[in-house]
Design a protein around this motif. Structure first.
Motif, mmCIF file in Angstrom:
data_model
loop_
_atom_site.group_PDB
_atom_site.id
_atom_site.type_symbol
_atom_site.label_atom_id
_atom_site.label_comp_id
_atom_site.label_asym_id
_atom_site.label_seq_id
_atom_site.Cartn_x
_atom_site.Cartn_y
_atom_site.Cartn_z
ATOM 1 N N ALA A 114 0.821 -1.220 0.000
ATOM 2 C CA ALA A 114 0.000 0.000 0.000
ATOM 3 C C ALA A 114 0.855 1.270 0.000
ATOM 4 O O ALA A 114 0.389 2.340 -0.420
ATOM 5 C CB ALA A 114 -0.948 -0.008 1.192
ATOM 6 N N ARG A 166 9.306 -7.091 6.045
ATOM 7 C CA ARG A 166 8.280 -7.965 6.655
ATOM 8 C C ARG A 166 8.807 -9.366 6.896
ATOM 9 O O ARG A 166 8.381 -10.034 7.827
ATOM 10 C CB ARG A 166 7.046 -8.026 5.754
ATOM 11 N N HIS A 178 7.708 -5.085 10.662
ATOM 12 C CA HIS A 178 6.447 -4.341 10.839
ATOM 13 C C HIS A 178 5.829 -4.594 12.215
ATOM 14 O O HIS A 178 4.929 -3.877 12.621
ATOM 15 C CB HIS A 178 5.455 -4.683 9.722
ATOM 16 N N ARG A 236 0.978 -1.986 10.240
ATOM 17 C CA ARG A 236 0.708 -2.014 8.797
ATOM 18 C C ARG A 236 1.615 -1.010 8.088
ATOM 19 O O ARG A 236 2.090 -0.033 8.689
ATOM 20 C CB ARG A 236 -0.762 -1.661 8.527
ATOM 21 N N ILE A 237 1.767 -1.237 6.812
ATOM 22 C CA ILE A 237 2.608 -0.396 5.959
ATOM 23 C C ILE A 237 1.678 0.299 4.963
ATOM 24 O O ILE A 237 0.822 -0.407 4.373
ATOM 25 C CB ILE A 237 3.632 -1.293 5.216
ATOM 26 N N PRO A 238 1.786 1.603 4.774
ATOM 27 C CA PRO A 238 2.894 2.518 5.072
ATOM 28 C C PRO A 238 2.694 3.338 6.355
ATOM 29 O O PRO A 238 1.628 3.318 6.960
ATOM 30 C CB PRO A 238 2.839 3.480 3.877
ATOM 31 N N GLU A 272 -2.151 5.088 7.389
ATOM 32 C CA GLU A 272 -3.225 4.983 6.391
ATOM 33 C C GLU A 272 -2.771 5.668 5.095
ATOM 34 O O GLU A 272 -2.610 6.894 5.017
ATOM 35 C CB GLU A 272 -4.566 5.561 6.857
ATOM 36 N N ALA A 273 -2.616 4.819 4.079
ATOM 37 C CA ALA A 273 -2.067 5.298 2.799
ATOM 38 C C ALA A 273 -2.876 6.457 2.212
ATOM 39 O O ALA A 273 -2.305 7.417 1.681
ATOM 40 C CB ALA A 273 -2.008 4.134 1.807
ATOM 41 N N GLN A 326 -10.125 -1.801 -1.700
ATOM 42 C CA GLN A 326 -8.959 -2.299 -0.958
ATOM 43 C C GLN A 326 -9.383 -3.296 0.119
ATOM 44 O O GLN A 326 -8.713 -4.312 0.347
ATOM 45 C CB GLN A 326 -8.193 -1.121 -0.342
ATOM 46 N N ARG A 352 -6.354 -12.476 1.777
ATOM 47 C CA ARG A 352 -6.079 -13.095 3.078
ATOM 48 C C ARG A 352 -7.354 -13.668 3.695
ATOM 49 O O ARG A 352 -7.761 -13.272 4.801
ATOM 50 C CB ARG A 352 -5.463 -12.051 4.042
ATOM 51 N N TYR A 365 -3.777 6.256 -6.649
ATOM 52 C CA TYR A 365 -4.224 5.158 -5.779
ATOM 53 C C TYR A 365 -4.829 4.037 -6.625
ATOM 54 O O TYR A 365 -4.627 2.845 -6.359
ATOM 55 C CB TYR A 365 -5.252 5.674 -4.757
HETATM 56 N N1 LIG Z 1 -5.686 0.636 5.482
HETATM 57 C C1 LIG Z 1 -4.244 0.508 5.546
HETATM 58 C C2 LIG Z 1 -3.882 -0.903 5.173
HETATM 59 C C3 LIG Z 1 -2.416 -1.099 5.099
HETATM 60 C C4 LIG Z 1 -2.081 -2.572 4.913
HETATM 61 O O1 LIG Z 1 -2.911 -3.458 5.077
HETATM 62 N N2 LIG Z 1 -0.848 -2.799 4.564
HETATM 63 C C5 LIG Z 1 -0.424 -4.166 4.383
HETATM 64 C C6 LIG Z 1 0.411 -4.271 3.151
HETATM 65 S S1 LIG Z 1 -0.481 -3.847 1.700
HETATM 66 C C7 LIG Z 1 0.384 -4.584 5.564
HETATM 67 O O2 LIG Z 1 1.026 -3.775 6.173
HETATM 68 N N3 LIG Z 1 0.364 -5.859 5.902
HETATM 69 C C8 LIG Z 1 1.101 -6.315 7.025
HETATM 70 C C9 LIG Z 1 0.912 -7.770 7.198
HETATM 71 O O3 LIG Z 1 0.662 -8.441 6.194
HETATM 72 O O4 LIG Z 1 1.043 -8.231 8.327
HETATM 73 C C10 LIG Z 1 -3.598 1.499 4.579
HETATM 74 O O5 LIG Z 1 -4.150 1.697 3.491
HETATM 75 O O6 LIG Z 1 -2.558 2.058 4.914
#
Ligand SMILES: N[C@@H](CCC(=O)N[C@@H](CS)C(=O)NCC(=O)O)C(=O)O
Length: 210
Positions: free
Chosen positions: A11, A33, A38, A51-53, A64-65, A105, A113, A162
């Motif tokens: 993201a 990761r 993370h 979570r990233i970013p 929150e992206a 999203q 997942r 986005y």
């Molecule tokens: N709503 C959050 C979602 C961020 C998110 O889900 N990021 C994923 C990567 S796309 C993540 O960090 N996953 C960590 C994991 O898989 O444990 C945003 O848009 O920033």
């Protein structure tokens, strides 16, 4: 200088596009990761969701992206990545950005997942349902882009960048992003932009981009 915590293709790619479109200096910090970075105490202090970013802008830390994209667009109005407050174009940017993050999203995450949501035996059916939702969303976006070069107004906004992220994620669906003609035409144009190519190169992402 901004600091963007990222992982390739995730993201964080949307704010990465936005930073390069603006053309400001920033530091890109990999959150590894595979090593569980993370979930490290240091990262959780920045982003308690793990979570990233995450963006650090001086004494502001933001997760929150979409919020990061909005903040960057507001901080750099000269880049023209969001229309003036109160304008119809800005309202439409809110609409599409919210649709992309709150609907597309979220459904993608559930598709990707399913183990977070249902027992293993239900995963195939659950994924199929989520994929059907995603294909419907792509059709809505494709129709919105018919005869247009941006989701809102005449110039690409943060919503379009986005969209490129999510279009990339949907490239392997049974009806892939590329099979939606107006969506594909629009994303092909965005991909050619030097700022977008720099972002992909920095994350070692090669063609096909979506
Ligand atoms: N709503 C959050 C979602 C961020 C998110 O889900 N990021 C994923 C990567 S796309 C993540 O960090 N996953 C960590 C994991 O898989 O444990 C945003 O848009 O920033």
């Amino acid at each position: 200088m901004y600091k963007l915590y990222y992982a390739p293709g995730l993201a964080s790619l949307a704010p990465h596009f936005v930073l390069n479109e603006i053309g400001v200096p920033y530091e890109l910090i990999l959150v590894d990761r595979k090593k569980g970075a993370h979930q490290s105490a240091d990262y959780l202090a920045l982003n308690p969701n793990g979570r990233i970013p995450t963006l650090v802008d001086g004494d502001l830390t933001l997760f929150e992206a979409a919020a990061i994209c909005l903040h960057l667009a507001d901080r750099h109005p000269e880049a023209g990545l969001i229309a003036a407050p109160g304008s119809h174009e800005r309202a439409l940017t809110y609409q599409w950005l919210t649709f992309l993050t709150n609907t597309v999203q979220v459904d993608f995450w559930q598709y990707y997942r399913p183990e977070f949501y249902v027992p293993p035996e239900d995963e195939p059916a659950y994924r199929a349902r989520m994929e059907a939702h995603l294909l419907r969303h792509l059709a809505v976006l494709d129709a919105a882009l018919q005869g247009r070069n941006a989701l809102a107004g005449e110039q690409p906004s943060i919503a379009d960048f986005y969209l490129l992220l999510l279009g990339r994620w949907c490239r392997l669906l049974s009806k892939p992003t590329r099979s939606f003609p107006d969506l594909a035409r629009h994303l092909d144009t965005l991909v050619e932009r030097p700022a977008i190519q720099r972002s992909f190169a920095a994350e070692s992402i090669t063609a096909p981009f979506f």
